[in-house]
Design a protein around this motif. Structure first.
Motif, PDB file in Angstrom:
ATOM      1  N   ILE A 173       0.860  -1.189   0.000  1.00 55.77           N
ATOM      2  CA  ILE A 173       0.000   0.000   0.000  1.00 55.77           C
ATOM      3  C   ILE A 173       0.893   1.234   0.000  1.00 55.77           C
ATOM      4  O   ILE A 173       1.732   1.406   0.893  1.00 55.77           O
ATOM      5  N   PHE A 174       0.717   2.081  -1.016  1.00 57.06           N
ATOM      6  CA  PHE A 174       1.534   3.285  -1.175  1.00 57.06           C
ATOM      7  C   PHE A 174       0.678   4.537  -1.064  1.00 57.06           C
ATOM      8  O   PHE A 174      -0.510   4.506  -1.353  1.00 57.06           O
ATOM      9  N   ASP A 175       1.337   5.646  -0.717  1.00 51.82           N
ATOM     10  CA  ASP A 175       0.669   6.910  -1.001  1.00 51.82           C
ATOM     11  C   ASP A 175       1.164   7.391  -2.372  1.00 51.82           C
ATOM     12  O   ASP A 175       2.232   7.000  -2.847  1.00 51.82           O
ATOM     13  N   TYR A 176       0.355   8.199  -3.014  1.00 56.54           N
ATOM     14  CA  TYR A 176       0.570   8.587  -4.411  1.00 56.54           C
ATOM     15  C   TYR A 176       1.947   9.215  -4.632  1.00 56.54           C
ATOM     16  O   TYR A 176       2.609   8.962  -5.635  1.00 56.54           O
ATOM     17  N   ASN A 177       2.396  10.037  -3.692  1.00 60.88           N
ATOM     18  CA  ASN A 177       3.658  10.772  -3.853  1.00 60.88           C
ATOM     19  C   ASN A 177       4.878   9.865  -3.886  1.00 60.88           C
ATOM     20  O   ASN A 177       5.893  10.206  -4.488  1.00 60.88           O
ATOM     21  N   ILE A 178       4.781   8.721  -3.228  1.00 59.95           N
ATOM     22  CA  ILE A 178       5.971   7.888  -3.051  1.00 59.95           C
ATOM     23  C   ILE A 178       6.037   6.721  -4.034  1.00 59.95           C
ATOM     24  O   ILE A 178       7.103   6.146  -4.270  1.00 59.95           O
ATOM     25  N   TYR A 179       4.921   6.360  -4.652  1.00 56.40           N
ATOM     26  CA  TYR A 179       4.863   5.168  -5.508  1.00 56.40           C
ATOM     27  C   TYR A 179       5.901   5.209  -6.624  1.00 56.40           C
ATOM     28  O   TYR A 179       6.574   4.218  -6.910  1.00 56.40           O
ATOM     29  N   PHE A 180       6.061   6.361  -7.261  1.00 60.09           N
ATOM     30  CA  PHE A 180       6.947   6.461  -8.421  1.00 60.09           C
ATOM     31  C   PHE A 180       8.418   6.280  -8.049  1.00 60.09           C
ATOM     32  O   PHE A 180       9.233   5.894  -8.883  1.00 60.09           O
TER      33      PHE A 180
END
Length: 339
Positions: free
Chosen positions: A35-42
């Motif tokens: 489970i990621f937050d959007y800012n860190i996924y990339f």
């Protein structure tokens, strides 16, 4: 790799490293739920693609607004549809908001599944990931939640350099708080040339040690709320948005002002504390208008018990809990706004 281990029940081991590759030492299952937050996924995309084979993942929006009941339903539905169960390695990767939200999801799903935290912001690494507290916002901040520790916490201290400056600063507000409530030497160390690795290790150790003495927050653990009771009022105000670090800074300075009434603080000590906040570029001037609604929010805060439980300082490195009357606090808040 450094291990912070407190030999007491419920206290999670914290591993601090400069690389995520060392996390393989702890993987004991073949299936992964990430489970990621959007800012860190990339930042993690390539690492996951080449190192994980059988995995499922979900990306959540960034920000405090995601900590609500609707988000719980979305994640629970995804987990049920994709048959996520106790045979999965569940990793929560992101800042404090995602950690709070998804830890609560894991603690309630199938009466509790194991999970691991990989905090990616300075604030989450030294504060919210430690101690097992998880919650969502319901009418007020962190009203629904539980205390349930992860299997382990894995901190890569280099990833914080990908953060925005404002988020980096938020973490330092909590670090200064630790130095004020528990460690005078650490307070003066922060004035010197600072190594972020040492600061993270010391902060994690201070919080773990406090929690080990009062896991369920019956008494002693509440000292960690230094500056937070008033800070939550500032965060919840609708006139102007303040980050957690900015709110804690103002809340802590108010505590210094309040503490000087009960215990004599010479001007030299007060200036020293204010200078430390200024060193990390915090604005120490209060920027919102006083209102009685703030008092009502303090009363609704989880630290209320007939009288208002307030954490105040006796000296740098030593804090206590004191019960204050509502009218007394109103007088001091008004004076604080006149400064």
């Amino acid at each position: 790799m450094i291990l912070i281990k407190i030999k007491k029940k419920y206290i999670t081991n914290i591993y601090i490293s400069n690389s995520y590759k060392k996390i393989y030492n702890f993987l004991n299952k073949k299936k992964y739920f990430l489970i990621f937050d959007y800012n860190i996924y990339f930042l993690f995309f390539k690492f996951i693609k080449f190192n994980f084979k059988n995995y499922k993942f979900i990306i959540l929006p960034y920000g405090e607004n995601v900590k609500n009941i609707n988000s719980l339903k979305i994640i629970w539905k995804y987990m049920i549809k994709n048959q996520i169960n106790k045979n999965y390695n569940t990793f929560i990767i992101g800042g404090g908001v995602i950690g709070d939200l998804v830890s609560y999801v894991c603690s309630s799903y199938f009466r509790g599944i194991n999970y691991c935290l990989l905090p990616t912001s300075l604030l989450s690494q030294i504060d919210s990931s430690i101690g097992g507290k998880n919650a969502i916002n319901f009418f007020s901040k962190n009203t629904l939640g539980i205390i349930n520790c992860p299997i382990f916490i894995f901190i890569n201290y280099l990833i914080i350099f990908y953060m925005k400056k404002k988020e980096f600063k938020d973490g330092y507000a909590e670090i200064i708080k630790y130095s004020l409530l528990n460690n005078k030497k650490f307070f003066f160390y922060l004035f010197k040339k600072k190594k972020i690795k040492k600061i993270i290790i010391r902060s994690c150790y201070i919080k773990s040690k406090i929690i080990s003495q009062d896991y369920k927050e019956i008494n002693f653990r509440s000292v960690l709320n230094l500056g937070h009771t008033y800070a939550h009022c500032i965060e919840n105000n609708k006139i102007k948005k303040f980050s957690h670090g900015e709110s804690v800074t103002i809340g802590t300075i108010f505590v210094v002002f309040l503490s000087s009434f009960f215990y004599f603080f010479c001007n030299k000590i007060i200036k020293k504390i204010l200078n430390l906040f200024l060193k990390f570029n915090f604005f120490i001037k209060n920027k919102i208008k006083f209102s009685k609604k703030m008092i009502n929010k303090i009363i609704l805060d989880k630290k209320f018990d007939n009288k208002i439980n307030y954490i105040i300082m006796r000296k740098i490195g030593f804090c206590i809990k004191k019960k204050l009357k509502k009218n007394f606090l109103i007088i001091f808040l008004k004076k604080f706004y006149e400064i």
